[in-house]
Motif scaffolding. Structure first.
Motif, PDB file in Angstrom:
ATOM      1  N   VAL A  66       0.832  -1.195   0.000  1.00  0.00           N
ATOM      2  CA  VAL A  66       0.000   0.000   0.000  1.00  0.00           C
ATOM      3  C   VAL A  66       0.869   1.249   0.000  1.00  0.00           C
ATOM      4  CG1 VAL A  66      -1.792   1.281   1.245  1.00  0.00           C
ATOM      5  CG2 VAL A  66      -1.804  -1.230   1.256  1.00  0.00           C
ATOM      6  N   VAL A  67       0.471   2.230  -0.808  1.00  0.00           N
ATOM      7  CA  VAL A  67       1.103   3.544  -0.784  1.00  0.00           C
ATOM      8  C   VAL A  67       0.038   4.574  -0.442  1.00  0.00           C
ATOM      9  CG1 VAL A  67       2.204   5.360  -2.150  1.00  0.00           C
ATOM     10  CG2 VAL A  67       2.951   2.995  -2.391  1.00  0.00           C
ATOM     11  N   LEU A  68       0.313   5.394   0.555  1.00  0.00           N
ATOM     12  CA  LEU A  68      -0.530   6.519   0.927  1.00  0.00           C
ATOM     13  C   LEU A  68       0.115   7.788   0.381  1.00  0.00           C
ATOM     14  CD1 LEU A  68      -0.915   5.711   4.751  1.00  0.00           C
ATOM     15  CD2 LEU A  68      -2.169   4.685   2.835  1.00  0.00           C
ATOM     16  N   SER A  69      -0.689   8.714  -0.127  1.00  0.00           N
ATOM     17  CA  SER A  69      -0.123   9.961  -0.636  1.00  0.00           C
ATOM     18  C   SER A  69      -1.154  11.071  -0.488  1.00  0.00           C
ATOM     19  CB  SER A  69       0.279   9.814  -2.111  1.00  0.00           C
ATOM     20  OG  SER A  69       0.968  10.969  -2.564  1.00  0.00           O
ATOM     21  N   ALA A  70      -0.684  12.263  -0.088  1.00  0.00           N
ATOM     22  CA  ALA A  70      -1.610  13.367   0.164  1.00  0.00           C
ATOM     23  C   ALA A  70      -0.989  14.698  -0.213  1.00  0.00           C
ATOM     24  CB  ALA A  70      -2.031  13.379   1.634  1.00  0.00           C
ATOM     25  N   PHE A  71      -1.869  15.669  -0.412  1.00  0.00           N
ATOM     26  CA  PHE A  71      -1.481  17.053  -0.691  1.00  0.00           C
ATOM     27  C   PHE A  71      -2.458  17.951   0.041  1.00  0.00           C
ATOM     28  CE2 PHE A  71      -2.050  21.016  -2.990  1.00  0.00           C
ATOM     29  CZ  PHE A  71      -0.752  21.430  -3.230  1.00  0.00           C
ATOM     30  N   GLY A  72      -1.942  19.022   0.664  1.00  0.00           N
ATOM     31  CA  GLY A  72      -2.827  19.919   1.407  1.00  0.00           C
ATOM     32  C   GLY A  72      -2.280  21.329   1.488  1.00  0.00           C
ATOM     33  N   GLY A  73      -3.012  22.159   2.203  1.00  0.00           N
ATOM     34  CA  GLY A  73      -2.631  23.554   2.348  1.00  0.00           C
ATOM     35  C   GLY A  73      -1.297  23.714   3.046  1.00  0.00           C
ATOM     36  N   GLY A  74      -0.697  24.847   2.765  1.00  0.00           N
ATOM     37  CA  GLY A  74       0.613  25.145   3.330  1.00  0.00           C
ATOM     38  C   GLY A  74       1.612  25.737   2.324  1.00  0.00           C
ATOM     39  N   VAL A  75       1.737  25.112   1.102  1.00  0.00           N
ATOM     40  CA  VAL A  75       1.198  23.797   0.807  1.00  0.00           C
ATOM     41  C   VAL A  75       2.119  22.709   1.376  1.00  0.00           C
ATOM     42  CG1 VAL A  75      -0.027  24.514  -1.280  1.00  0.00           C
ATOM     43  CG2 VAL A  75       2.304  23.625  -1.473  1.00  0.00           C
ATOM     44  N   THR A  76       1.507  21.530   1.604  1.00  0.00           N
ATOM     45  CA  THR A  76       2.241  20.393   2.129  1.00  0.00           C
ATOM     46  C   THR A  76       1.935  19.164   1.289  1.00  0.00           C
ATOM     47  OG1 THR A  76       0.410  19.830   3.621  1.00  0.00           O
ATOM     48  CG2 THR A  76       2.145  21.267   4.504  1.00  0.00           C
ATOM     49  N   TRP A  77       2.811  18.176   1.366  1.00  0.00           N
ATOM     50  CA  TRP A  77       2.553  16.903   0.710  1.00  0.00           C
ATOM     51  C   TRP A  77       3.326  15.813   1.434  1.00  0.00           C
ATOM     52  CZ3 TRP A  77       5.211  20.919  -1.689  1.00  0.00           C
ATOM     53  CH2 TRP A  77       6.585  20.726  -1.883  1.00  0.00           C
ATOM     54  N   GLY A  78       2.937  14.582   1.196  1.00  0.00           N
ATOM     55  CA  GLY A  78       3.640  13.482   1.844  1.00  0.00           C
ATOM     56  C   GLY A  78       3.130  12.147   1.373  1.00  0.00           C
ATOM     57  N   ALA A  79       3.942  11.115   1.579  1.00  0.00           N
ATOM     58  CA  ALA A  79       3.581   9.754   1.191  1.00  0.00           C
ATOM     59  C   ALA A  79       4.191   8.765   2.170  1.00  0.00           C
ATOM     60  CB  ALA A  79       4.046   9.452  -0.236  1.00  0.00           C
ATOM     61  N   CYS A  80       3.620   7.575   2.196  1.00  0.00           N
ATOM     62  CA  CYS A  80       4.076   6.517   3.088  1.00  0.00           C
ATOM     63  C   CYS A  80       3.848   5.176   2.417  1.00  0.00           C
ATOM     64  CB  CYS A  80       3.296   6.583   4.405  1.00  0.00           C
ATOM     65  SG  CYS A  80       3.624   5.226   5.559  1.00  0.00           S
ATOM     66  N   ALA A  81       4.760   4.230   2.645  1.00  0.00           N
ATOM     67  CA  ALA A  81       4.627   2.876   2.114  1.00  0.00           C
ATOM     68  C   ALA A  81       4.527   1.886   3.267  1.00  0.00           C
ATOM     69  CB  ALA A  81       5.822   2.527   1.230  1.00  0.00           C
ATOM     70  N   LEU A  82       3.641   0.898   3.123  1.00  0.00           N
ATOM     71  CA  LEU A  82       3.506  -0.157   4.125  1.00  0.00           C
ATOM     72  C   LEU A  82       2.876  -1.381   3.497  1.00  0.00           C
ATOM     73  CD1 LEU A  82       0.427   0.310   6.444  1.00  0.00           C
ATOM     74  CD2 LEU A  82       0.809   1.814   4.487  1.00  0.00           C
ATOM     75  N   VAL A  83       3.064  -2.523   4.150  1.00  0.00           N
ATOM     76  CA  VAL A  83       2.366  -3.748   3.778  1.00  0.00           C
ATOM     77  C   VAL A  83       1.202  -3.901   4.742  1.00  0.00           C
ATOM     78  CG1 VAL A  83       2.519  -6.263   3.582  1.00  0.00           C
ATOM     79  CG2 VAL A  83       4.458  -4.831   2.870  1.00  0.00           C
ATOM     80  N   TRP A  84      -0.002  -4.033   4.206  1.00  0.00           N
ATOM     81  CA  TRP A  84      -1.198  -4.001   5.046  1.00  0.00           C
ATOM     82  C   TRP A  84      -1.246  -5.211   5.973  1.00  0.00           C
ATOM     83  CZ3 TRP A  84      -3.741  -0.131   6.501  1.00  0.00           C
ATOM     84  CH2 TRP A  84      -4.967  -0.278   7.167  1.00  0.00           C
ATOM     85  N   PRO A  85      -1.539  -4.975   7.257  1.00  0.00           N
ATOM     86  CA  PRO A  85      -1.561  -6.068   8.245  1.00  0.00           C
ATOM     87  C   PRO A  85      -2.945  -6.702   8.363  1.00  0.00           C
ATOM     88  CG  PRO A  85      -1.822  -3.985   9.365  1.00  0.00           C
ATOM     89  CD  PRO A  85      -1.695  -3.653   7.893  1.00  0.00           C
ATOM     90  N   ASP A  86      -3.010  -7.806   9.084  1.00  0.00           N
ATOM     91  CA  ASP A  86      -4.269  -8.465   9.405  1.00  0.00           C
ATOM     92  C   ASP A  86      -4.774  -7.870  10.714  1.00  0.00           C
ATOM     93  OD1 ASP A  86      -6.437 -10.097   9.684  1.00  0.00           O
ATOM     94  OD2 ASP A  86      -5.290 -11.915  10.184  1.00  0.00           O
ATOM     95  N   ILE A  87      -5.608  -6.845  10.607  1.00  0.00           N
ATOM     96  CA  ILE A  87      -6.069  -6.121  11.791  1.00  0.00           C
ATOM     97  C   ILE A  87      -7.586  -5.979  11.763  1.00  0.00           C
ATOM     98  CG2 ILE A  87      -3.953  -4.791  12.160  1.00  0.00           C
ATOM     99  CD1 ILE A  87      -5.406  -2.417  10.756  1.00  0.00           C
ATOM    100  N   ALA A  88      -8.136  -5.661  12.926  1.00  0.00           N
ATOM    101  CA  ALA A  88      -9.562  -5.355  13.020  1.00  0.00           C
ATOM    102  C   ALA A  88      -9.801  -3.904  12.620  1.00  0.00           C
ATOM    103  CB  ALA A  88     -10.073  -5.602  14.440  1.00  0.00           C
ATOM    104  N   VAL A  89     -10.984  -3.654  12.068  1.00  0.00           N
ATOM    105  CA  VAL A  89     -11.387  -2.300  11.691  1.00  0.00           C
ATOM    106  C   VAL A  89     -12.774  -2.050  12.269  1.00  0.00           C
ATOM    107  CG1 VAL A  89     -11.863  -0.726   9.795  1.00  0.00           C
ATOM    108  CG2 VAL A  89     -10.064  -2.435   9.547  1.00  0.00           C
ATOM    109  N   PHE A  90     -12.891  -0.949  13.033  1.00  0.00           N
ATOM    110  CA  PHE A  90     -14.188  -0.605  13.623  1.00  0.00           C
ATOM    111  C   PHE A  90     -14.608   0.796  13.202  1.00  0.00           C
ATOM    112  CE2 PHE A  90     -12.752  -3.850  16.694  1.00  0.00           C
ATOM    113  CZ  PHE A  90     -13.866  -4.666  16.687  1.00  0.00           C
TER     114      PHE A  90
END
Length: 333
Positions: free
Chosen positions: A309-333
């Protein structure tokens, strides 16, 4: 080697009240077709009168703690553009209401990039040994800062909150936050702004224009910069992680506009079916958008354990950023 921050649980919430495009068309010069064509949004959720950002943050945080099966963390970080008050920060109140005692807690303001920045902040705290566990929350009540007559913003944004619990772990286990890229360009501060209410306006000795208390955005300039920076930041974390574009199973971009997401995918050479999209149901929720999208994808079985999974965002400031991870087996509520 320092410890890795690992995603242990995920929680998300939107207010029960939904505002459809048809409802907006009843009070302003717009239509369902106009909104969907330009943004991909069909509805957004808004808080009821008297409900604040901290209320959504507490709900999402509680869900994340339950998902992670923990009742305590060492640090709370709340990413938001819409704090309960200009002063003090919202995070200490959230921590107290969650029964977390006297843990350190602070707000982080990076607008729509806020959640990625907050993840990086939490990961740094774990890596340094400052904390063994961190609650990271992205929460927004954008309905409180929008001009209800401005169709360029009111049709786009919604309210919501999402949260993850990070725990200390190993770099090679699923859920580890592998790589980050963060950036900013303050020369573009005016493209996303609330002009009034801050020290710049107040120190001038001139009362704020009533319109200056509302959120403003230069859509065309934001579009160009968002595509460039989200794609560029994603490339950086792919390179650092040693991944190719074809290795990415899910790209979870900030849910600003479906045309932006598609343009980022095209810029990267990423297959459109790898995009996670839920803005049609919740709109642009700023710092809450990525965790809300993750929760929605996981609950619809569009995100599975082992996915890159890759997360990526852009916002005011302006700012930006990204993150890489392998998705885990977790609960979601």
């Amino acid at each position: 080697m320092s410890r890795a921050a690992v995603v242990r649980g995920l929680g998300a919430v939107v207010p029960p009240d939904a505002v459809t495009n048809a409802m907006l068309a009843e009070r302003m010069d717009t239509s369902d077709e106009w909104i969907r064509t330009r943004t991909g949004i069909g509805q957004r959720h808004v808080v009821a009168p008297g409900v604040a950002t901290s209320d959504l943050a507490v709900d999402a945080g509680s869900r994340a703690l339950k998902a992670a099966d923990v009742d305590h963390v060492d640090l709370v970080v709340v990413a938001t553009t819409t704090p309960d008050h200009p002063c003090p920060a919202t995070a200490p109140s959230v921590a107290a209401r969650l029964g977390l005692g006297h843990v350190p807690a602070y707000d982080l303001a990076a607008v729509c990039t806020g959640f990625v920045y907050a993840l990086a902040s939490g990961a740094g705290a774990v890596a340094s040994g400052l904390a063994k566990s961190v609650l990271v929350i992205g929460a927004e009540t954008y309905s409180s800062i929008l001009d209800p007559t401005d169709r360029t913003t009111s049709v786009i944004f919604g309210d919501g909150a999402g949260a993850v619990v990070l725990g200390a772990g190993e770099h090679d286990e699923p859920g580890a936050l592998l790589e980050f890229d963060l950036g900013s360009d303050g020369t573009l501060a005016d493209v996303i702004m609330i002009p009034g209410g801050g020290s710049r306006q107040r120190s001038g000795g001139v009362p704020a224009d009533p319109a200056d208390v509302y959120f403003r955005m230069d859509g065309k300039r934001v579009f160009r910069a968002a595509v460039q920076r989200m794609a560029g930041s994603a490339r950086v974390v792919l390179d650092r992680a040693g991944w190719r574009v074809d290795d990415v199973d899910r790209f979870v971009g900030h849910q600003a506009n479906v045309r932006i997401l598609r343009a980022v995918a095209e810029e990267l050479g990423l297959a459109p079916d790898r995009l996670v999209v839920n803005l049609d149901k919740v709109g642009n929720t700023s710092a809450a958008s990525i965790p809300l999208a993750l929760a929605d994808a996981a609950q619809r079985d569009e995100l599975s354990s082992g996915d890159r999974v890759v997360l990526s965002a852009f916002g005011g400031g302006v700012t930006w950023g990204a993150c890489a991870l392998v998705w885990p087996d977790i609960a979601v509520f």
